[in-house]
Design a protein around this motif. Structure first.
Motif, PDB file in Angstrom:
ATOM      1  N   ARG A 575       0.827  -1.208   0.000  1.00 54.77           N
ATOM      2  CA  ARG A 575       0.000   0.000   0.000  1.00 54.77           C
ATOM      3  C   ARG A 575       0.864   1.261   0.000  1.00 54.77           C
ATOM      4  O   ARG A 575       0.719   2.147   0.824  1.00 54.77           O
ATOM      5  N   ALA A 576       1.768   1.325  -0.950  1.00 60.18           N
ATOM      6  CA  ALA A 576       2.584   2.523  -1.123  1.00 60.18           C
ATOM      7  C   ALA A 576       1.742   3.615  -1.763  1.00 60.18           C
ATOM      8  O   ALA A 576       0.747   3.344  -2.450  1.00 60.18           O
ATOM      9  N   LYS A 577       2.145   4.857  -1.554  1.00 57.66           N
ATOM     10  CA  LYS A 577       1.373   5.968  -2.095  1.00 57.66           C
ATOM     11  C   LYS A 577       1.497   6.071  -3.614  1.00 57.66           C
ATOM     12  O   LYS A 577       0.543   6.444  -4.295  1.00 57.66           O
ATOM     13  N   ALA A 578       2.649   5.749  -4.153  1.00 58.62           N
ATOM     14  CA  ALA A 578       2.875   5.887  -5.588  1.00 58.62           C
ATOM     15  C   ALA A 578       2.028   4.894  -6.368  1.00 58.62           C
ATOM     16  O   ALA A 578       2.107   3.684  -6.131  1.00 58.62           O
ATOM     17  N   ASP A 579       1.240   5.384  -7.296  1.00 59.86           N
ATOM     18  CA  ASP A 579       0.402   4.512  -8.115  1.00 59.86           C
ATOM     19  C   ASP A 579       1.286   3.539  -8.900  1.00 59.86           C
ATOM     20  O   ASP A 579       2.173   3.960  -9.640  1.00 59.86           O
ATOM     21  N   PRO A 580       1.054   2.233  -8.768  1.00 55.27           N
ATOM     22  CA  PRO A 580       1.937   1.266  -9.432  1.00 55.27           C
ATOM     23  C   PRO A 580       1.852   1.312 -10.949  1.00 55.27           C
ATOM     24  O   PRO A 580       2.817   0.950 -11.631  1.00 55.27           O
ATOM     25  N   ALA A 584       5.077   1.602 -13.256  1.00 56.11           N
ATOM     26  CA  ALA A 584       5.373   0.564 -14.250  1.00 56.11           C
ATOM     27  C   ALA A 584       5.587   1.158 -15.638  1.00 56.11           C
ATOM     28  O   ALA A 584       6.534   0.800 -16.355  1.00 56.11           O
ATOM     29  N   THR A 585       4.714   2.067 -16.049  1.00 53.91           N
ATOM     30  CA  THR A 585       4.852   2.671 -17.374  1.00 53.91           C
ATOM     31  C   THR A 585       6.126   3.498 -17.463  1.00 53.91           C
ATOM     32  O   THR A 585       6.805   3.514 -18.502  1.00 53.91           O
ATOM     33  N   ALA A 586       6.476   4.172 -16.379  1.00 52.52           N
ATOM     34  CA  ALA A 586       7.730   4.933 -16.365  1.00 52.52           C
ATOM     35  C   ALA A 586       8.928   4.018 -16.579  1.00 52.52           C
ATOM     36  O   ALA A 586       9.864   4.362 -17.315  1.00 52.52           O
ATOM     37  N   HIS A 587       8.906   2.852 -15.972  1.00 49.65           N
ATOM     38  CA  HIS A 587      10.021   1.928 -16.151  1.00 49.65           C
ATOM     39  C   HIS A 587      10.089   1.386 -17.576  1.00 49.65           C
ATOM     40  O   HIS A 587      11.191   1.131 -18.090  1.00 49.65           O
ATOM     41  N   LEU A 588       8.949   1.222 -18.218  1.00 45.80           N
ATOM     42  CA  LEU A 588       8.967   0.808 -19.618  1.00 45.80           C
ATOM     43  C   LEU A 588       9.683   1.858 -20.469  1.00 45.80           C
ATOM     44  O   LEU A 588      10.530   1.524 -21.315  1.00 45.80           O
ATOM     45  N   GLU A 625      -1.612  10.352 -20.071  1.00 47.77           N
ATOM     46  CA  GLU A 625      -2.475   9.611 -19.151  1.00 47.77           C
ATOM     47  C   GLU A 625      -2.269   9.993 -17.699  1.00 47.77           C
ATOM     48  O   GLU A 625      -3.223  10.037 -16.918  1.00 47.77           O
ATOM     49  N   TYR A 626      -1.034  10.288 -17.314  1.00 46.98           N
ATOM     50  CA  TYR A 626      -0.725  10.367 -15.887  1.00 46.98           C
ATOM     51  C   TYR A 626      -0.305  11.753 -15.422  1.00 46.98           C
ATOM     52  O   TYR A 626      -0.028  11.941 -14.239  1.00 46.98           O
ATOM     53  N   ARG A 632       1.208  18.226 -12.411  1.00 44.11           N
ATOM     54  CA  ARG A 632       0.870  17.208 -11.415  1.00 44.11           C
ATOM     55  C   ARG A 632       1.030  15.816 -12.032  1.00 44.11           C
ATOM     56  O   ARG A 632       0.788  15.614 -13.225  1.00 44.11           O
ATOM     57  N   VAL A 633       1.434  14.863 -11.205  1.00 40.02           N
ATOM     58  CA  VAL A 633       1.588  13.470 -11.620  1.00 40.02           C
ATOM     59  C   VAL A 633       0.657  12.627 -10.764  1.00 40.02           C
ATOM     60  O   VAL A 633       0.568  12.817  -9.546  1.00 40.02           O
ATOM     61  N   LEU A 634      -0.025  11.703 -11.403  1.00 42.00           N
ATOM     62  CA  LEU A 634      -1.048  10.896 -10.744  1.00 42.00           C
ATOM     63  C   LEU A 634      -0.517  10.279  -9.458  1.00 42.00           C
ATOM     64  O   LEU A 634       0.584   9.747  -9.423  1.00 42.00           O
ATOM     65  N   SER A 635      -1.327  10.364  -8.425  1.00 40.92           N
ATOM     66  CA  SER A 635      -1.142   9.889  -7.050  1.00 40.92           C
ATOM     67  C   SER A 635      -0.341  10.867  -6.202  1.00 40.92           C
ATOM     68  O   SER A 635      -0.219  10.672  -4.997  1.00 40.92           O
TER      69      SER A 635
END
Length: 923
Positions: A575-580, A584-588, A625-626, A632-635
């Motif tokens: 339950r981390a604050k950062a939206d997974p 994940a998309t950033a790592h791609l 999308e984010y 602002r960045v999602l989450s």
């Protein structure tokens, strides 16, 4: 007269000379030049290779790191002496001292030995002793032992220990790759009968592995492969190998396990020899080591002996370490039992064993009598600072020592500063790495886990590559990663893979396939490794892209996310604050860009364009999308802002500027307490500094309240913890199931300390160019770092006093440095040698006349004064509570701050605090 020194520090591949048992016939060469005239630049080099006769090869090239082998390929067992000399625009240097390289056994047909295994030795049986006899001729001039095992082994030849390796052959993906070791045993052999004997333990092959109580993961039979080759004066080679004439007997080791420990009965003598079975094992899996073996790297004395509240005898070694306790006892009776239990911390004065979970971490010995005896358990290892000893009545500190065990990696990086806690934290990072680099880069060394988690080494590899020479170590581990990568490109969560998940594709963890080889390339210049790993790197990115689908947004499915974000509850780290999905998309995007760069390095332009295009399209999809136009960045999580800023995921300058401001505000309103987990921790300081907030980065780094990097130091930590709050302020252990006191992942910020606090960073691969760009700060009066680069020692040191900055930079021969000199608008380029500058330093400006709340927070001395007043008047309990109340009031005039945080209650406390604030602002 030329000042050009002869080359030194010759290396073959990533191993320093002399090298025994190399696994390639054409080793690449590297060397260093200690001194040269200021205008020297290498234009050519000569390599002399002697394999009976000397042959000199002249090469017109400025390269001196990982240059191709110029001669004919060496053959199995062949030895060569190599000398190098270099030339600039003038004369040749003197020749280097001869360096010896000897090749191991390159093919399965070089082995005549066979794996031999004891009969009736199932898991849980005493450790076997496997032995054979070789009848050797007179006139021996050279002797080599090639050996490996299913299990871990300790070899003896004629009663003498062979070599100094521990836990050999180490841990690889045994079903694909099994390392063998090469030993020079010339001094141990003799004409006539020679006896080889191997004590074999369960190790990783047959012992417990992982937290699912797995045993016999790789097989249920221990075995040894041994081949003794002696060369006589007439040039004849005589070979003796393990075969069906070997025998087995039981040792005094009743039980051994890496998690649970070793139990030894000193009353036992080995039983009668029995026949062995010859196993039909695949010798084609045998490979030579790429890096150094596990050895005893240090021995620490006991610091204190004390009694626990329950009356237990406790030993404190003063340092959380990995290895075992060696104990000398005397005066006992036959049948007496001595027991040592191990743990990293004490809780309420007793051994804190709950974090071990099911690992027993216990060594025990049954004594044979009253004679003095030294007790040791070389078939296991533990992570511990404390030991509990029972069964010894007259225990003395001098009877105890902690044997530190780990991969024998040469130290290559150092850091120092004027801040004592920061220095201790850096030392904790070093010790954490030492303890977790035991042949595999593990997560932790003490509990029922100790696995090669891919996410941990992915974030820590830059730090690791600075502190120690990890190139061979990680090259080996990456070979296992490639071997165990699934056909669809999925990367296991751990390597070697004992978890066997059916679909182990998760961001940041799988990205070890791309990031670790790229880091090794950046730090060592090893383009050959990139070429070897590129298929693996591509396969992982292709898998990520497949999971992302046509919209290139990797959403849904299992993710570890920003693992152990300190805001997540102890019982649920997911339950981390950062939206997974954002993560994940950033790592791609990031890994696709890395593959594009790697393809460019190895000369595949089409592939480079393909993955660069993929990275660009993922960045566009991410931004659409984010992110918002306002940045602002999602989450709204610090980790997601950090990765968006550092990985170029925000397309416009306005977005980047506003995202940087939002990140800074999140750090301010967290009271400069850390809020990132494994993924965000390596990025947060760079993101703050690069977005114009270096002072906030320093305040985050130097925070001591919980959670922070330095909190653990204030609690007496000597390694980096798994959680920022593995131990709570009251001295109790974090209630979460996963609580280790030796985890290196959160120590990844040390890379920022090397690169930006001290200012020593790699520019071109292998430090061919060094970037010196320290972030000078009022928080420190001095900082320094040095690193043994492939070219030699580079160093940066700066001091600040009396309004001046003094900067010193040392550049090794073969490198150049781009130096950000204070007061200069452009970097200054310098060559090898030591260079110094002095410049004026602007002290911290005064608080503005009518500051906002944000400006008051940023003026540290004024803020500290206000915080102290707020706590003294009991308006808030601490600075963390105060900061948390300010999220919506940062743009408010500071004069209205008390009304904002006290909710306009007009209490006497609030009025008293307002008076103190007015006085502060008036000054």
């Amino acid at each position: 007269m030329s000042n050009l020194a002869a080359p030194t520090s010759l290396r073959f591949e990533h191993r320093a000379a002399p090298v025994l048992g190399l696994g390639t016939a054409t080793p690449r060469l590297s060397w260093q030049v200690a001194a040269a005239d200021a205008d020297y630049a290498q234009t050519a080099y000569e390599v002399e290779i002697t394999t009976g006769t000397a042959q000199v090869y002249t090469v017109q090239s400025p390269e001196q790191v990982l240059v191709p082998w110029p001669g004919d390929p060496l053959t199995s067992r062949e030895s060569a002496q190599v000398r190098v000399r270099v030339r600039g625009n003038g004369d040749w240097s003197d020749w280097s001292r001869p360096a010896t390289v000897e090749v191991g056994l390159l093919g399965s047909d070089d082995w005549t030995a066979r794996f031999v295994s004891p009969r009736d030795n199932s898991h849980g049986s005493p450790a076997p002793l496997l032995a054979g006899v070789a009848d050797l001729p007179d006139g021996i001039v050279k002797a080599r032992l090639y050996a490996t095992a299913h299990g871990v082994y300790l070899p003896e030849l004629n009663g003498e220990r062979v070599g100094d390796e521990e836990l050999a052959p180490g841990w690889t993906a045994y079903q694909y790759r099994l390392r063998y070791q090469t030993y020079d045993v010339t001094s141990l052999v003799r004409p006539g009968e020679n006896r080889l004997e191997f004590l074999v333990g369960n190790g990783w092959y047959r012992g417990r592995l992982g937290f699912q109580d797995q045993k016999e993961v790789y097989g249920n039979r221990l075995a040894v492969l041994a081949q003794l080759e002696v060369t006589t004066a007439d040039g004849q080679v005589h070979t003796f190998g393990s075969d069906d004439t070997w025998t087995s007997r039981e040792s005094a080791v009743l039980a051994d396990d890496l998690y649970d420990g070793q139990r030894t009965d000193l009353r036992r003598t080995p039983g009668e020899p029995t026949s062995v079975d010859v196993l039909d094992a695949d010798l084609g899996l045998l490979v030579a080591p790429d890096g150094p073996p596990v050895r005893i790297t240090d021995v620490l004395p006991a610091v204190e002996i004390s009694a626990s509240p329950s009356g237990k005898t406790l030993i404190d070694f003063g340092q959380n370490l990995v290895g075992r306790v060696r104990l000398t006892v005397r005066g006992g009776a036959a049948g007496d039992e001595v027991v040592l239990r191990h743990a990293e911390v004490l809780e309420h004065g007793e051994l804190g064993v709950r974090p071990l979970r099911t690992a027993k971490a216990t060594d025990s010995y049954i004594l044979a009598g009253s004679d003095e005896v030294t007790l040791d358990s070389p078939l296991t290892f533990h992570g511990f600072r404390y030991a509990e000893v029972t069964g010894v009545s007259d225990l003395r500190k001098e009877d105890l020592e902690a044997i530190v065990v780990g991969s024998d990696l040469p130290r290559t990086g150092w850091f120092d500063s004027s801040h004592a806690l920061l220095n201790r934290f850096h030392e904790n990072v070093v010790w954490g790495m030492r303890g977790n680099f035991v042949d595999v880069p593990t997560d932790c060394p003490q509990r029922d886990e100790r696995l090669g988690w891919t996410g941990d080494i992915q974030v820590f590899s830059p730090t690791a590559s600075f502190l120690f020479d990890t190139a061979g170590f990680l090259t080996n581990w990456l070979a296992d990663l490639s071997a165990e990568q699934q056909k669809d490109g999925s990367v296991p969560f751990v390597v070697p893979d004992v978890l066997k998940n059916s679909a182990p594709a998760t961001a940041a963890w799988g990205d070890a396939a791309t990031i670790v080889p790229w880091v090794i390339y950046e730090r060592t210049g090893d383009a050959g490794l990139l070429a070897r790993q590129l298929p693996s790197m591509r396969a992982w990115v292709d898998k990520m892209a497949d999971l992302a689908g046509d919209d290139l947004l990797w959403s849904g499915g299992f993710q570890f996310g920003d693992w152990l974000d300190p805001t997540a509850p102890p019982e649920n780290p997911f339950r981390a604050k950062a939206d997974p999905d954002v993560l994940a998309t950033a790592h791609l995007a990031r890994s696709a860009e890395v593959v594009a760069k790697a393809a460019e390095v190895v000369g595949d332009a089409d592939l480079a364009r393909e993955y660069a295009d993929l990275a660009a399209r993922v960045r566009q999809a991410f931004a659409a999308e984010y992110t918002t136009e306002g940045g602002r960045v999602l989450s709204d999580a610090t980790t997601n802002y950090a990765l968006a800023l550092q990985w170029a995921l925000l397309p416009t300058e306005s977005q980047r500027e506003r995202a940087g401001k939002r990140l800074a505000d999140l750090v301010r309103t967290a009271g400069f307490r850390i809020s990132t987990g494994f993924v965000g921790t390596p990025l947060i300081a760079d993101a703050l500094a690069d977005s114009g907030h270096p002072d906030l980065a320093y305040r985050l780094l130097l925070q001591t309240a919980c959670p922070s990097w330095l909190y653990s130091v204030t609690m007496g930590a000597t390694t980096v913890w798994e959680r920022y709050d593995s131990m709570l302020p009251d001295g109790s252990i974090n209630p979460g199931q996963m609580t280790s006191f030796n985890h290196y992942a959160l120590g990844a910020v040390a890379d920022w300390m090397h690169r930006r606090v001290a200012g020593l960073a790699a520019g071109d691969p292998g430090y061919r160019t060094i970037v010196v760009q320290p972030l000078f700060t009022s928080h420190l009066t001095a900082a320094s770092a040095k690193h043994i680069t492939p070219y030699g020692e580079a160093a940066v040191a700066w001091t600040r006093s009396d309004g001046e900055i003094r900067l010193s930079v040392t550049v090794p021969v073969g490198s150049r440095a781009q130096v950000a000199v204070p007061g200069e608008s452009e970097p200054v380029e310098v060559g090898h040698g030591t260079h110094e500058w002095t410049a004026t330093y602007a002290e911290t400006p005064a608080l503005p006349a009518e500051p906002t709340v944000r400006q008051l927070i940023d003026h540290e001395s004024s803020w500290d004064t206000f915080v102290a007043a707020a706590v003294e008047t009991e308006v808030v309990a601490d600075d963390g509570e105060l900061a948390a109340r300010l999220e919506r009031y940062l743009d408010l005039p500071a004069s209205q701050l008390v009304d904002a945080i006290s909710r306009r209650d007009f209490s006497p406390a609030a009025q008293a605090l307002q008076a103190k604030l007015d006085a502060l602002l008036d000054n």
